[in-house]
Every structure is written in C-alpha cells, then in structure tokens.
Design an enzyme around this catalytic site. Sequence first.
Site, mmCIF file in Angstrom:
data_model
loop_
_atom_site.group_PDB
_atom_site.id
_atom_site.type_symbol
_atom_site.label_atom_id
_atom_site.label_comp_id
_atom_site.label_asym_id
_atom_site.label_seq_id
_atom_site.Cartn_x
_atom_site.Cartn_y
_atom_site.Cartn_z
ATOM 1 C CG HIS A 1 -0.643 2.213 -9.304
ATOM 2 N ND1 HIS A 1 -0.930 1.786 -7.924
ATOM 3 C CD2 HIS A 1 -1.741 2.704 -9.641
ATOM 4 C CE1 HIS A 1 -2.078 2.215 -7.550
ATOM 5 N NE2 HIS A 1 -2.521 2.983 -8.410
ATOM 6 C CG ASP B 1 -2.041 1.003 1.098
ATOM 7 O OD1 ASP B 1 -2.332 1.375 -0.004
ATOM 8 O OD2 ASP B 1 -2.765 1.370 2.127
ATOM 9 C CG LEU C 1 9.203 -17.074 -4.388
ATOM 10 C CD1 LEU C 1 9.096 -17.031 -2.826
ATOM 11 C CD2 LEU C 1 9.665 -15.687 -4.593
HETATM 12 C C1 IPE Z 1 -5.562 -2.747 -0.035
HETATM 13 O O1 IPE Z 1 -4.925 -1.514 -0.262
HETATM 14 C C2 IPE Z 1 -5.342 -3.520 -1.271
HETATM 15 C C3 IPE Z 1 -4.018 -3.469 -1.939
HETATM 16 C C4 IPE Z 1 -2.884 -3.221 -1.463
HETATM 17 C C5 IPE Z 1 -4.171 -4.435 -3.156
HETATM 18 P P1 IPE Z 1 -5.955 -0.331 -0.158
HETATM 19 O O2 IPE Z 1 -5.692 1.098 -0.468
HETATM 20 O O3 IPE Z 1 -7.183 -0.642 -1.554
HETATM 21 O O4 IPE Z 1 -6.786 -0.520 1.240
HETATM 22 P P2 IPE Z 1 -7.919 0.369 1.713
HETATM 23 O O5 IPE Z 1 -9.215 0.662 1.200
HETATM 24 O O6 IPE Z 1 -7.254 1.777 2.187
HETATM 25 O O7 IPE Z 1 -8.215 -0.202 3.157
HETATM 26 C C1 IPE Z 2 -1.608 0.264 -3.273
HETATM 27 O O1 IPE Z 2 -1.307 1.603 -3.426
HETATM 28 C C2 IPE Z 2 -1.966 -0.284 -4.693
HETATM 29 C C3 IPE Z 2 -3.195 -0.832 -4.875
HETATM 30 C C4 IPE Z 2 -4.277 -0.728 -4.031
HETATM 31 C C5 IPE Z 2 -3.567 -1.036 -6.238
HETATM 32 P P1 IPE Z 2 -2.657 2.498 -3.324
HETATM 33 O O2 IPE Z 2 -2.932 2.920 -4.700
HETATM 34 O O3 IPE Z 2 -3.798 2.233 -2.373
HETATM 35 O O4 IPE Z 2 -1.772 3.769 -2.667
HETATM 36 P P2 IPE Z 2 -2.539 4.786 -1.391
HETATM 37 O O5 IPE Z 2 -3.007 4.162 -0.378
HETATM 38 O O6 IPE Z 2 -3.639 5.653 -2.221
HETATM 39 O O7 IPE Z 2 -1.473 5.714 -1.280
HETATM 40 MG MG MG Z 3 -4.067 2.412 -0.370
#
Ligand code: IPE
Ligand code: IPE
Ligand code: MG
Length: 251
Positions: free
Chosen positions: A37, A20, A131
């Site tokens: 990303h 995240d 792995l």
């Molecule tokens: C969780 O991250 C899902 C992934 C890392 C793929 P999110 O950014 O979607 O989570 P929430 O919504 O903040 O809990």
């Molecule tokens: C996690 O990073 C990746 C996915 C959920 C696809 P985020 O896109 O949730 O990044 P933040 O949390 O908004 O910074």
């Molecule tokens: Mg996020």
Amino acid sequence: MAASSEHAPRLPQHVAVVMDGNGRWAEQRRRPRPFGHRAGVKAVRGIIGACVSKGIGALTLFAFSSENWSRPRSEVSSLMDLFLRSLRREAAELSANGVRLRFIGDRSRFSQELVSLMGDVEQQTLSNERLHLNIAVNYGGRWDIVAAARDLAFAVAQGTLDPEQIDQDRFALSMSLAGLPEPDLLIRTGGERRISNFLLWQLAYTELYFSNALWPDFDDAAFDAALTDFAQRERRFGKTGKQLQSGAASS
Ligand code: IPE
Ligand code: IPE
Ligand code: MG
C-alpha cells in the site's frame, strides 16, 4: 474545466482508476501487505502528475471500498493511517499544482481527525481548477445511488421537489461526482476484470481498460499505453459506426 478536445481530441477528460494489486505486489516480495500500500502511494503521485501535465481535467481514484472493512483489522488500520499521513504530507503541494481535492464515500466510520482533515483539504483546494482529483474512500457504487435516492426522497417529503421533476439529470445532481463529466476511461490494474462496486451509475458508457500490472508498478509508460488504447476506441453511444463516420453533425 478546460476542454482539451481541440488539441488532443482523443484524450479522456475524466479517468477513473481501480488501483488494485498492492497486496500481491508486497507478497511477491515477501513483505507484509501494508508495504504494498505504501508503494502504491508513489504510483498515485505518478498518475496525478501525468494528468496535470497532459491536461486531463478529472481523475477519480478508488482507494478504499465499502467492502474493504472486511479485511483484517490490522490492514484496515494501516490503510487509514497511511491515508491520513499521505494527505497531510501531500495536500499543500497538490494545491500548489492547481489540484482540487474531493472525497467521495461515506465518512461516518472514519476518525474525527481524518474527517476534519478531509474537510479542510476540500476547503483549501476549492478554487483550484487544473485537475479535479476525487478520492473514493469507504465508497460503494450502490451506496452512492441509495444516498442520491434518499436525498431526493427528503426533498419530496419537504415539499421542495415534485416527483415528476426526477429525471436522470436531476438524479445525477444528487450523486457524488455531480458537476463533472462522467469518466471516459476506467482503468483497473491487478488483472481482475470486475467493477467491485465502484462507480456503477457513472460508468454507464465508460470505456473499460484492464491491466495486468499490479498498482505499484503502474508507471507513466503503463498509463500512456492505456491512453493509446483509449484513443483507438470508437465510442458509439448507441449509434451505428456509419452514422459516426458521416460526421458528428448528422443525427
Ligand atoms: C477494489 O479492490 C477496491 C479498491 C481498489 C480500493 P479489491 O481488491 O477490494 O476488489 P475485490 O474484492 O478483489 O473485487
Ligand atoms: C488495492 O490493492 C488497494 C485496496 C483495496 C486498498 P489490494 O490490497 O486489493 O491488493 P491485492 O488485490 O490483494 O493484490
Ligand atoms: Mg485487490
């Protein structure tokens, strides 16, 4: 999967990661979220390489949750595109490094192109053992549990399973990560302290580690810090500390 316990008793066998913070990483640089990303893919490569070289046998990465479809359409399509391109680019090298790829999650919403590439890569890497890399895409922990329950219900309806035979082991056999040890360590980057519908069943006794680093910044040193923290945990599984200290043999 090779047990690494003799040489590195405190190394997890299976690490799960909620990757995240990509969006915030990009926003901090005044760039669009997909930029974050893309930067995240580099960190993915890093942690895979680290697991291969340390002898960690399984790695499960949360790449796209069942709830992430609620994001703006442009972000979702750029994520799907990135997923497709990264998979095409990396699959051969991963396979050459002994990585077995598996995708967990509901594939019914993906393009035909992506679904067939996922199937091909799984087939091509099937016999690799170094792995076990599981990528969770359109994955939700509740979906996983419900899918397992449906599977069992079908077997009962067809007469191949007696409801009395359904216990925790049989249930686990119908879940996404069947056959792998449950994660020993869950890492979540990005500062949030929640599970966000990741592996609900499989995390029952997993050690949780939260890092404030945004995912694209999660490098080897950050992973080593998580592993060092894990090595100091006392995993009691319901027993007392004293029981553990008096030796694993006593029960
Ligand atoms: C969780 O991250 C899902 C992934 C890392 C793929 P999110 O950014 O979607 O989570 P929430 O919504 O903040 O809990
Ligand atoms: C996690 O990073 C990746 C996915 C959920 C696809 P985020 O896109 O949730 O990044 P933040 O949390 O908004 O910074
Ligand atoms: Mg996020």
